[in-house]
Enzyme design. Structure first.
Site, PDB file in Angstrom:
ATOM      1  N   GLY A   1     -10.904   1.030   2.690  1.00 46.96           N
ATOM      2  CA  GLY A   1     -12.129   0.495   2.132  1.00 46.96           C
ATOM      3  C   GLY A   1     -11.662  -0.013   0.697  1.00 46.96           C
TER       4      GLY A   1
ATOM      5  N   GLU B   1      -9.701  13.342  -4.534  1.00 46.52           N
ATOM      6  CA  GLU B   1     -11.081  12.933  -3.875  1.00 46.52           C
ATOM      7  C   GLU B   1     -12.303  13.457  -3.938  1.00 46.52           C
ATOM      8  OE1 GLU B   1     -10.583   9.919  -2.942  1.00 46.52           O
ATOM      9  OE2 GLU B   1      -8.567   9.559  -2.686  1.00 46.52           O
TER      10      GLU B   1
ATOM     11  N   ASP C   1      -0.344  11.036   5.859  1.00 47.22           N
ATOM     12  CA  ASP C   1      -0.919   9.912   6.702  1.00 47.22           C
ATOM     13  C   ASP C   1      -1.659  10.415   8.174  1.00 47.22           C
ATOM     14  OD1 ASP C   1      -0.579   8.072   4.914  1.00 47.22           O
ATOM     15  OD2 ASP C   1       1.005   6.978   6.069  1.00 47.22           O
TER      16      ASP C   1
ATOM     17  N   GLN D   1       1.008  -1.178  -0.040  1.00 45.96           N
ATOM     18  CA  GLN D   1      -0.021  -0.007   0.043  1.00 45.96           C
ATOM     19  C   GLN D   1       1.044   1.231   0.030  1.00 45.96           C
ATOM     20  OE1 GLN D   1      -3.095   0.450  -0.401  1.00 45.96           O
ATOM     21  NE2 GLN D   1      -3.006   2.644   0.180  1.00 45.96           N
ATOM     22  N   CYS D   2       1.106   2.025  -1.200  1.00 49.64           N
ATOM     23  CA  CYS D   2       2.136   2.827  -1.415  1.00 49.64           C
ATOM     24  C   CYS D   2       1.653   4.291  -1.041  1.00 49.64           C
ATOM     25  CB  CYS D   2       2.696   2.600  -2.763  1.00 49.64           C
ATOM     26  SG  CYS D   2       3.843   1.417  -3.009  1.00 49.64           S
ATOM     27  N   GLN D   3       0.213   4.433  -1.365  1.00 56.17           N
ATOM     28  CA  GLN D   3      -0.265   5.944  -1.077  1.00 56.17           C
ATOM     29  C   GLN D   3      -0.199   6.155   0.596  1.00 56.17           C
ATOM     30  OE1 GLN D   3      -4.571   6.432  -1.687  1.00 56.17           O
ATOM     31  NE2 GLN D   3      -3.831   8.525  -2.721  1.00 56.17           N
TER      32      GLN D   3
ATOM     33  N   ARG E   1      -9.635  -2.021   9.081  1.00 45.20           N
ATOM     34  CA  ARG E   1      -9.930  -0.869   8.122  1.00 45.20           C
ATOM     35  C   ARG E   1      -9.898   0.274   9.110  1.00 45.20           C
ATOM     36  NH1 ARG E   1     -15.714  -0.373   4.626  1.00 45.20           N
ATOM     37  NH2 ARG E   1     -15.100   1.440   3.771  1.00 45.20           N
TER      38      ARG E   1
ATOM     39  N   MET F   1      -8.620   0.611  -2.656  1.00 44.63           N
ATOM     40  CA  MET F   1      -7.632   1.522  -3.122  1.00 44.63           C
ATOM     41  C   MET F   1      -7.369   1.371  -4.731  1.00 44.63           C
ATOM     42  SD  MET F   1      -4.869   3.465  -2.741  1.00 44.63           S
ATOM     43  CE  MET F   1      -3.907   4.193  -3.865  1.00 44.63           C
ATOM     44  N   GLU F   2      -7.117   2.437  -5.584  1.00 45.47           N
ATOM     45  CA  GLU F   2      -7.611   2.477  -6.751  1.00 45.47           C
ATOM     46  C   GLU F   2      -6.257   2.058  -7.790  1.00 45.47           C
ATOM     47  OE1 GLU F   2      -6.341   6.635  -5.418  1.00 45.47           O
ATOM     48  OE2 GLU F   2      -7.448   5.052  -4.697  1.00 45.47           O
TER      49      GLU F   2
ATOM     50  N   TYR G   1     -12.490  14.570   0.523  1.00 48.41           N
ATOM     51  CA  TYR G   1     -13.578  13.715  -0.045  1.00 48.41           C
ATOM     52  C   TYR G   1     -14.864  14.551   0.164  1.00 48.41           C
ATOM     53  CZ  TYR G   1     -10.552   9.575   0.516  1.00 48.41           C
ATOM     54  OH  TYR G   1      -9.587   8.638   0.692  1.00 48.41           O
TER      55      TYR G   1
ATOM     56  N   HIS H   1     -16.641   4.314  -6.454  1.00 47.88           N
ATOM     57  CA  HIS H   1     -15.604   5.192  -6.035  1.00 47.88           C
ATOM     58  C   HIS H   1     -14.095   4.969  -6.733  1.00 47.88           C
ATOM     59  CE1 HIS H   1     -13.666   8.396  -3.357  1.00 47.88           C
ATOM     60  NE2 HIS H   1     -12.713   7.560  -3.428  1.00 47.88           N
ATOM     61  N   GLU H   2     -13.916   3.776  -6.610  1.00 48.59           N
ATOM     62  CA  GLU H   2     -12.647   3.024  -6.880  1.00 48.59           C
ATOM     63  C   GLU H   2     -12.629   3.281  -8.677  1.00 48.59           C
ATOM     64  OE1 GLU H   2     -10.480   3.331  -4.870  1.00 48.59           O
ATOM     65  OE2 GLU H   2     -11.537   3.179  -3.210  1.00 48.59           O
TER      66      GLU H   2
ATOM     67  N   HIS I   1     -11.830   6.776  -9.735  1.00 48.29           N
ATOM     68  CA  HIS I   1     -10.547   7.005  -9.905  1.00 48.29           C
ATOM     69  C   HIS I   1      -9.824   6.862 -11.089  1.00 48.29           C
ATOM     70  CE1 HIS I   1      -9.364   8.907  -5.938  1.00 48.29           C
ATOM     71  NE2 HIS I   1     -10.005   7.684  -5.185  1.00 48.29           N
TER      72      HIS I   1
ATOM     73  N   LYS J   1     -11.385   3.309   8.892  1.00 50.59           N
ATOM     74  CA  LYS J   1     -12.793   3.822   8.977  1.00 50.59           C
ATOM     75  C   LYS J   1     -13.507   3.389  10.398  1.00 50.59           C
ATOM     76  CE  LYS J   1     -16.838   4.653   6.485  1.00 50.59           C
ATOM     77  NZ  LYS J   1     -17.781   4.502   5.337  1.00 50.59           N
TER      78      LYS J   1
ATOM     79  N   PRO K   1      -6.037  -1.447   5.597  1.00 46.92           N
ATOM     80  CA  PRO K   1      -6.643  -0.274   6.180  1.00 46.92           C
ATOM     81  C   PRO K   1      -7.697   0.514   5.653  1.00 46.92           C
ATOM     82  CG  PRO K   1      -4.091   0.287   5.442  1.00 46.92           C
ATOM     83  CD  PRO K   1      -4.515  -1.154   4.985  1.00 46.92           C
TER      84      PRO K   1
END
Length: 615
Positions: free
Chosen positions: A268, A318, A375, A134-136, A563, A270-271, A383, A295-296, A299, A565, A266
């Site tokens: 919902g 977003e 982060d 997960q790079c973002q 997650r 990732m695009e 969003y 949503h994805e 993106h 959220k 972590p």
């Protein structure tokens, strides 16, 4: 005006740009490292260029060459989340417009924040280990040396060596496989990404994966224990893709696959291009699945095709994506549904602003990230504040069809590029040049650079929300003597979206008395609901009411999936219940090593646990 710089990177997009990456990776589950060789094709943007700076964090660098010649390099001191600059001195000078191929041999750290290594026990199958990345936003630098900034876009080609009983997939088109000539127990998977994209979208998963076809350009991937359920849940993917194309133009990425990750993921979704990541919490009969996938998919245009130039302009990714997601919802479910979702988003924004503090500059639509880890300010603000601005402009400028015309034109004009808020705003004024009197009256400073809630509250249609509002008010106003008047029939006609709204309304108010949540459980039996969005809000309501029986259930949900959220607010609420503060901290410490690095870092800050000492 001063040139744009990126406060989250050591590299410079004004001196040089990476145009292509060639990756050779060897995934080692025993040492929990990736041994890699990356060849970066770099275009030079200035004369007398001889020093290249790349982003790295926790990498071992073994060897560097430029056009095949050995190059001197120096790894600078670590500077917090940004890591260490890798300064490469080329053995020659280059002029503007020339290219150089810089090759770096390196190895990742077992604690690389981009990578989560799962033991067999942490997977559904229990037999094989699992790795996902997960790079973002700024974690790619822990996986490979690069210009780790969203302003730089490049194609990539990769060869990945893994144990032969496992399968590798990436955010790219699959390009075949072959036995590893250096090790008969391993296999090499090949990938190519011909569409230029940013480093934060590089993604890798290795595990005991299976896939099912769910459409003419889509497969769903997961461990075999989830794959058939996932194929069923994601069967509407092609319909959503076609709807998105009708709104935004052609889908340029070729394949659109989905991958259901283990529970510790972590987010919902990732695009990642060609391979959207999705949380398994969506498989629990969760009607919000369609929102996440819409949503994805969105993106693919706003975020992946047109990208924020730095993380300070994250709302461009977003806010537009939420707008597109809700336009897809409008096409499939109707305008009232879009209004209902927008209203729910406004409440999430209220809660986020309350959590940060209404004067906190991190609630600006365009915050300054000087010395701030992106982060740390991750929230629904970009969003939902972003969506609210776009919806406000839509109302001012002529309605959804008119404004969607602008969004489509914006994505086509800036395709394959990265943009700033100023560039977006300049184009808005150009596109609507006949409505400048309207645009000049907008409080741009209030929307963009002022903390707290937006300066204007949109008036959303309440048709689908009215029943939720009425029921929430009944519970808020009820005396103990009124509780017998509630029954299962109250929620019989409510959709899962409306139940989420009902609970969200109650969470915004003062905590209910314990007698009320106990009665709610008696008549509605929310404890048996598996839908994660409903379950999380229900358990939070119970903990805030200080119903002790709910605490173990809340902590179970906080730890059985990761997650953000859900995990962060559940831990926070139990921590704020004085009697159980120590229990929350103790349980977090017991589970921290099994959590994703981002989740562990953010929850430790919420619970005021020092990451270094553990106290």
């Amino acid at each position: 005006m001063a040139p744009v710089t990126d406060p989250c990177s050591f590299s410079s997009f004004s001196k040089c740009l990476t145009r292509h990456l060639n990756l050779i990776l060897r995934v080692d589950f025993d040492s929990r490292t990736i041994r890699g060789k990356v060849a970066l094709t770099v275009e030079v943007l200035e004369d007398k260029f001889s020093v290249l700076t790349l982003d790295t964090k926790d990498l071992k660098i073994f060897k560097v060459s430029a056009n095949g010649q050995a190059a001197k390099f120096e790894l600078g001191a670590q500077q917090g989340y940004k890591g260490s600059p890798l300064e490469i001195t080329l053995p020659f000078e280059l002029s503007r417009g020339q290219n150089v191929i810089v090759e770096v041999e390196y190895e990742t750290s077992p604690s690389a924040s981009a990578l989560q290594w799962l033991s067999p026990a942490q997977t559904a199958g229990k037999k094989h280990p699992y790795l996902f990345s997960q790079c973002q936003a700024t974690h790619c630098r822990t996986m490979l040396p690069c210009q780790d900034m969203p302003s730089v876009k490049h194609t990539y080609y990769a060869k990945v060596s893994v144990p032969k009983e496992l399968i590798a997939v990436m955010s790219a088109v699959r390009d075949g496989q072959e036995p590893d000539p250096s090790d008969s127990s391993r296999v090499i998977y090949r990938f190519r990404q011909p569409v230029p994209m940013t480093s934060y979208l590089i993604a890798l998963v290795v595990g005991a994966l299976e896939s099912r076809e769910i459409g003419p350009r889509s497969r769903v991937w997961s461990e075999k224990e989830y794959v058939d359920q996932a194929a069923f849940e994601f069967s509407e993917t092609e319909t959503m893709l076609k709807t998105a194309e009708s709104l935004s133009g052609p889908y340029v990425w070729g394949q659109y696959d989905l991958l259901v990750l283990p529970p510790s993921f972590p987010y919902g979704g990732m695009e990642n291009p060609c391979l959207t990541f999705a949380t398994p919490t969506l498989l629990a009969g969760d009607r919000s699945l369609s929102n996440v996938i819409a949503h994805e998919i969105s993106h693919s245009w706003t975020g992946n095709l047109v990208t924020n130039k730095t993380w300070e302009h994250f709302w461009l990714n977003e806010g537009h994506t939420v707008y597109l997601e809700r336009m897809i919802g409008r096409a499939l479910e109707g305008e009232q549904f879009r209004q209902f979702k927008a209203r729910g988003g406004w409440k999430e924004l209220q809660e986020a602003v309350h959590q940060f503090g209404e004067n906190n500059v991190l609630t600006n639509l365009v915050p300054s990230l000087k010395d701030v880890d992106p982060d740390d300010c991750f929230s629904c603000v970009p969003y939902e504040k972003g969506f609210a601005l776009l919806y406000y402009l839509e109302e001012l400028l002529g309605g959804p069809e008119v404004f969607m015309g602008f969004v489509k034109s914006y994505t086509q004009l800036f395709a394959y590029r990265s943009v700033t808020t100023k560039e977006w705003k300049d184009y808005l004024f150009t596109y609507f040049k006949d409505k400048l009197d309207i645009l000049n009256k907008v409080d741009w400073n209030g929307w963009m650079y002022t903390p707290g809630m937006p300066p204007v509250k949109p008036q959303y249609d309440t048709t689908l929300a009215d029943a939720c509002i009425a029921l929430a008010q009944r519970w808020q106003n009820a005396k103990d003597a009124d509780l017998s008047g509630f029954s299962e029939a109250d929620i019989k006609q409510l959709s899962s979206h409306q139940l989420i709204e009902f609970l969200a309304l109650l969470l915004l108010e003062d905590p209910l008395p314990q007698s009320h949540v106990k009665r709610m459980q008696e008549v509605y039996n929310f404890n048996s609901v598996k839908n994660s969005e409903i379950r999380c809000r229900w358990l939070r309501l119970c903990v805030k009411a200080k119903w002790e029986e709910a605490v173990p259930l809340a902590l179970k949900m906080a730890t059985e999936q990761g997650r953000l959220k859900f995990t962060r607010p559940l831990f926070r609420d139990v921590y704020n219940f004085d009697k159980f503060r120590d229990v929350a901290v103790k349980l977090f410490k017991e589970h921290r090593d099994a959590m994703h690095p981002v989740t562990a870092t953010l929850v430790s800050k919420d619970l005021k646990v020092d990451q270094r000492t553990g106290f």
